[in-house]
Design a protein around this motif. Structure first.
Motif, PDB file in Angstrom:
ATOM      1  N   CYS A   1       3.766   1.634  -1.197  1.00 42.04           N
ATOM      2  CA  CYS A   1       4.405   1.777  -2.509  1.00 42.04           C
ATOM      3  C   CYS A   1       3.389   1.993  -3.633  1.00 42.04           C
ATOM      4  O   CYS A   1       3.770   2.183  -4.782  1.00 42.04           O
ATOM      5  CB  CYS A   1       5.250   0.541  -2.818  1.00 42.04           C
ATOM      6  N   GLY A   2       2.097   1.928  -3.294  1.00 39.95           N
ATOM      7  CA  GLY A   2       1.071   2.147  -4.295  1.00 39.95           C
ATOM      8  C   GLY A   2       0.761   0.930  -5.144  1.00 39.95           C
ATOM      9  O   GLY A   2       0.145   1.043  -6.195  1.00 39.95           O
ATOM     10  N   ARG A   3       1.172  -0.239  -4.706  1.00 42.35           N
ATOM     11  CA  ARG A   3       0.899  -1.469  -5.461  1.00 42.35           C
ATOM     12  C   ARG A   3      -0.428  -2.063  -5.015  1.00 42.35           C
ATOM     13  O   ARG A   3      -0.745  -2.088  -3.846  1.00 42.35           O
ATOM     14  CB  ARG A   3       2.002  -2.494  -5.236  1.00 42.35           C
TER      15      ARG A   3
ATOM     16  N   ASP B   1       0.832  -1.208   0.000  1.00 40.28           N
ATOM     17  CA  ASP B   1       0.000   0.000   0.000  1.00 40.28           C
ATOM     18  C   ASP B   1       0.867   1.258   0.000  1.00 40.28           C
ATOM     19  O   ASP B   1       0.588   2.218  -0.717  1.00 40.28           O
ATOM     20  CB  ASP B   1      -0.931   0.019   1.210  1.00 40.28           C
TER      21      ASP B   1
ATOM     22  N   LEU C   1      -3.427  -1.064  -5.531  1.00 43.55           N
ATOM     23  CA  LEU C   1      -4.468  -0.113  -5.136  1.00 43.55           C
ATOM     24  C   LEU C   1      -5.286   0.367  -6.332  1.00 43.55           C
ATOM     25  O   LEU C   1      -5.758   1.488  -6.361  1.00 43.55           O
ATOM     26  CB  LEU C   1      -3.829   1.089  -4.428  1.00 43.55           C
TER      27      LEU C   1
ATOM     28  N   ARG D   1      -2.422   4.927   0.823  1.00 46.28           N
ATOM     29  CA  ARG D   1      -0.967   5.014   0.668  1.00 46.28           C
ATOM     30  C   ARG D   1      -0.355   5.829   1.816  1.00 46.28           C
ATOM     31  O   ARG D   1       0.613   5.419   2.438  1.00 46.28           O
ATOM     32  CB  ARG D   1      -0.630   5.625  -0.690  1.00 46.28           C
ATOM     33  N   GLU D   2      -0.939   6.985   2.097  1.00 44.83           N
ATOM     34  CA  GLU D   2      -0.402   7.847   3.162  1.00 44.83           C
ATOM     35  C   GLU D   2      -0.559   7.212   4.542  1.00 44.83           C
ATOM     36  O   GLU D   2       0.344   7.314   5.372  1.00 44.83           O
ATOM     37  CB  GLU D   2      -1.072   9.222   3.123  1.00 44.83           C
TER      38      GLU D   2
ATOM     39  N   ARG E   1       2.133   4.522   4.853  1.00 48.37           N
ATOM     40  CA  ARG E   1       3.454   5.142   5.028  1.00 48.37           C
ATOM     41  C   ARG E   1       3.623   5.689   6.437  1.00 48.37           C
ATOM     42  O   ARG E   1       4.663   5.503   7.069  1.00 48.37           O
ATOM     43  CB  ARG E   1       3.654   6.260   4.004  1.00 48.37           C
TER      44      ARG E   1
ATOM     45  N   SER F   1       7.642   1.133  -6.607  1.00 45.90           N
ATOM     46  CA  SER F   1       6.611   0.094  -6.625  1.00 45.90           C
ATOM     47  C   SER F   1       7.044  -1.161  -7.358  1.00 45.90           C
ATOM     48  O   SER F   1       6.426  -2.200  -7.220  1.00 45.90           O
ATOM     49  CB  SER F   1       5.331   0.633  -7.251  1.00 45.90           C
TER      50      SER F   1
ATOM     51  N   TRP G   1       9.584   5.305  -2.531  1.00 46.03           N
ATOM     52  CA  TRP G   1       8.622   4.214  -2.481  1.00 46.03           C
ATOM     53  C   TRP G   1       8.494   3.512  -3.836  1.00 46.03           C
ATOM     54  O   TRP G   1       7.428   3.483  -4.440  1.00 46.03           O
ATOM     55  CB  TRP G   1       7.247   4.683  -2.005  1.00 46.03           C
TER      56      TRP G   1
ATOM     57  N   ARG H   1      -7.224   5.850  -2.726  1.00 47.03           N
ATOM     58  CA  ARG H   1      -5.909   5.220  -2.912  1.00 47.03           C
ATOM     59  C   ARG H   1      -4.817   6.046  -2.247  1.00 47.03           C
ATOM     60  O   ARG H   1      -3.944   5.518  -1.573  1.00 47.03           O
ATOM     61  CB  ARG H   1      -5.592   5.062  -4.405  1.00 47.03           C
ATOM     62  N   GLU H   2      -4.884   7.348  -2.437  1.00 46.32           N
ATOM     63  CA  GLU H   2      -3.883   8.239  -1.835  1.00 46.32           C
ATOM     64  C   GLU H   2      -3.959   8.189  -0.309  1.00 46.32           C
ATOM     65  O   GLU H   2      -2.940   8.170   0.373  1.00 46.32           O
ATOM     66  CB  GLU H   2      -4.072   9.673  -2.329  1.00 46.32           C
TER      67      GLU H   2
END
Length: 113
Positions: free
Chosen positions: A39-41, A37, A43, A55-56, A59, A97, A95, A51-52
């Motif tokens: 790394c944005g994978r 999550d 999502l 991700r946040e 992190r 991905s 990050w 999604r953002e």
């Protein structure tokens, strides 16, 4: 070898061992999901704003959570300091991905062996 046979000769002990391994795998999966999550994978399903936020949140938890992070790492069978160092490295690299899963899964496989 005889000792291992003794441990598994009692069905209750074998069940406890199996349960412990299952729990370890579960917590390892939690860490893998959080790193993915972050790394944005994976999502692609939620809307961009959600999604953002995912991700946040991932992190922030990976970089700043203290007690919960240490507990999850311990239950996963990982040293929290080493996991946090790896997470900081990913953060410093923006990050990425495309590489994270290979690095993390290889280390996870080595620990399981």
């Amino acid at each position: 070898m005889e000792r291992a046979l003794t441990v598994h000769s009692n069905p209750d002990d074998a069940g406890t061992l199996s349960s412990a391994l299952g729990e370890r795998s579960l917590y390892q999966s939690v860490l893998v999901r959080l790193v993915a999550d972050a790394c944005g994978r994976g999502l692609a399903g939620p809307p961009p704003r959600q999604r953002e936020q995912l991700r946040e949140n991932a992190r922030r938890w990976l970089l700043h959570s203290k007690r919960d992070f240490e507990m999850v790492c311990a239950f996963a069978g990982f040293e929290p300091e080493l996991v946090r160092a790896g997470v900081r490295r990913l953060a410093s690299e923006g990050w990425p991905s495309d590489e994270w899963s290979q690095r993390f899964e290889v280390r996870r496989a080595k620990q399981a062996a």
